[in-house]
Design an enzyme around this catalytic site. Structure first.
Site: not given
Ligand code: BG6
Length: 472
Positions: A166, A376
């Site tokens: 990211e 993800e």
């Molecule tokens: C993604 C990241 O943007 O979102 C992760 O790669 C992150 O590291 C995930 O945990 C969810 O975001 P957050 O802020 O809820 O942890």
């Protein structure tokens, strides 16, 4: 989904990242990272990286659970500062290398494909002190040296690599990128430079990987939200298109086509944010060809023509406490982000819109015609233990609907998805919200401040996912 041309079988997996699960933040020679420093700024209000999920001491138990779930792949990241505590040390830290070697060996024994991210938000903090992080070209050299050490050590074992996670989120987040500045404007200007340096680093590391590890597959992972126009008004359509371009598509354009697109250059020029383009850079960007792209997909948003300028303060930016709207609003972009009024939002203001996931995948295929891996996808929730179990029906519904939409994208729209790694395998330390916001298929029993016993409890979604991936 079994027959895809890119890999012998569909890679059903799950994801985590080093700073969000490992803990042991200063054990066995590990150096501090930007992720540690950011989390320590909030230590009085939520959990930090010091222990996180203590994967460092529980990894054997955790990988066993991964195997029992039937995972074909595990996407995890190496902490650069566990290998090179200062980011650019003469000699690597052997104990760090052994830690990941043990993990990789165990995955191989379990026939689980390791998918290794080289850098997931955790820049060695010594590089911030020494060079102001990615604002300096020295950081590129340090990243390449680090990647070289890791490639040398794990070549022959790891086939799938991800360079940077990211980068497009870091672009609007100076403290995450490891950049310190006096004013918001100055920090964004330096971010634009840092952003450029990261593309160069990504290109060098892709070329290095291809050179060193024949047959390896490597690419970056991009945050790829779907941005719809708020209304059919043409000015809103243009604004939404701007939002999509600046927030995600530009990164993909640069990674895949190897050059800054004209719309992006124009924005940089208009705002006096152009980085220094040196001789040889252009050729380097063009020469690096990612084999695939990792897509991180969570939400849909809406964009519209800006009505007001959103101001943010440097202290909010530094502490990572500025909202996404504040951050993007403070950037000199010609769009305004707003909620998608047709979707429900959770308490952290992330919405639920599975069909938009399919939409994003179709767009990706239309634009780039290349393989992608879902690195993800998931939902954060305040899970509770009830008599030893966690009944996360909402997560099951989330996964079910998103997998269904991904399947349609593959089977009906021809999108070349070759694997799916939901976020996250274990509960993680959220990058912004401590442990209250849980993402895992496996619950880790700790609170914000009370570590309890860090017991692992597979949630209902773990069992559901296990049964689902056994079918396709
Ligand atoms: C993604 C990241 O943007 O979102 C992760 O790669 C992150 O590291 C995930 O945990 C969810 O975001 P957050 O802020 O809820 O942890």
């Amino acid at each position: 989904m079994r027959n895809n041309s890119f890999f012998r079988e569909f890679l059903w997996g799950a994801s985590t990242s080093a700073f969000q699960v490992e803990g042991a933040y200063d054990e066995k020679g590990k150096g501090l990272t930007t992720a540690d420093i950011r989390s320590f700024k909030k230590s009085d209000i939520m959990a930090d990286t010091k222990v996180a999920m203590d994967f460092y001491h529980h990894w054997e138990e955790d990988l066993k659970l991964l195997k029992e779930m039937g995972a074909k792949a595990y996407r995890f990241s190496i902490s650069w500062a566990r290998i090179l505590p200062n980011g650019d040390d003469e000699k690597p830290n052997e104990e760090g290398l052994v830690f990941y070697e043990n993990i990789i060996n165990r995955l191989m024994e379990y026939k689980i494909e390791p998918i290794v991210t080289l850098y997931h938000f955790d820049l060695p903090y010594a590089l911030v002190k020494k060079h102001n992080g990615w604002a300096s070209r020295s950081c590129i050299d340090a990243f390449v040296r680090y990647a070289n050490i890791v490639f040398e050590r794990y070549k022959g074992k790891v086939k799938f690599w991800l360079t940077i996670n990211e980068q497009n989120i870091l672009a609007v987040n100076p403290s995450m990128m490891g950049i310190e500045a006096e004013t918001v404007q100055e920090s964004f200007k330096l971010c634009a430079t840092g952003y450029y340096h990261m593309f160069l680093a990504n290109a060098k590391v892709i070329n290095l990987c291809h050179e060193k590890i024949p047959g390896a597959k490597i690419g970056p992972a991009v945050s790829y939200p779907t941005i719809f126009s708020m209304t059919p008004k043409s000015s809103d359509q243009i604004a939404a298109d701007n939002a999509q371009k600046y927030m995600a598509q530009s990164a993909l354009d640069i990674y895949i086509h190897g050059a800054y697109p004209e719309y992006y250059l124009t924005m940089l020029r208009k705002n006096h944010m152009e980085p220094h383009f040196l001789e040889g850079d252009q050729e380097l960007l063009k020469s690096a060809k990612p084999d695939y792209i990792g897509l991180n997909w969570y939400v849909s948003m809406a964009g519209r023509a800006p009505e007001k300028k959103v101001e943010t303060e440097l202290k909010n930016v530094d502490k990572g406490q500025a909202s996404y709207e504040e951050m993007t609003g403070a950037m000199p972009f010609e769009f305004e982000m707003c909620d998608n009024p047709y979707t429900p939002y959770n308490e952290w203001h992330w919405n639920y819109d599975p069909v938009a996931f399919r939409f994003a995948l179709r767009k990706f295929e239309d634009m780039y015609h290349m393989p992608c891996l879902i690195t993800e996808n998931g939902c954060g929730h305040r899970d509770e233990i009830e008599e030893g179990s966690v009944h996360d029906t909402y997560r099951i519904e989330y996964l079910k609907q998103h997998i269904e939409q991904m399947k349609l994208a593959i089977e009906e729209d021809g999108v070349q998805v070759f694997g799916y790694c939901p976020w996250s395998f274990l509960d993680v330390l959220s990058s912004s919200d401590g442990v209250a916001k849980r993402y895992g298929l496996v619950y880790v029993d700790r609170d914000e401040f009370d570590l309890k016993h860090l017991k692992r409890i597979p949630k209902d979604s773990y069992y559901w996912y296990r049964d689902r991936i056994a079918v396709d």
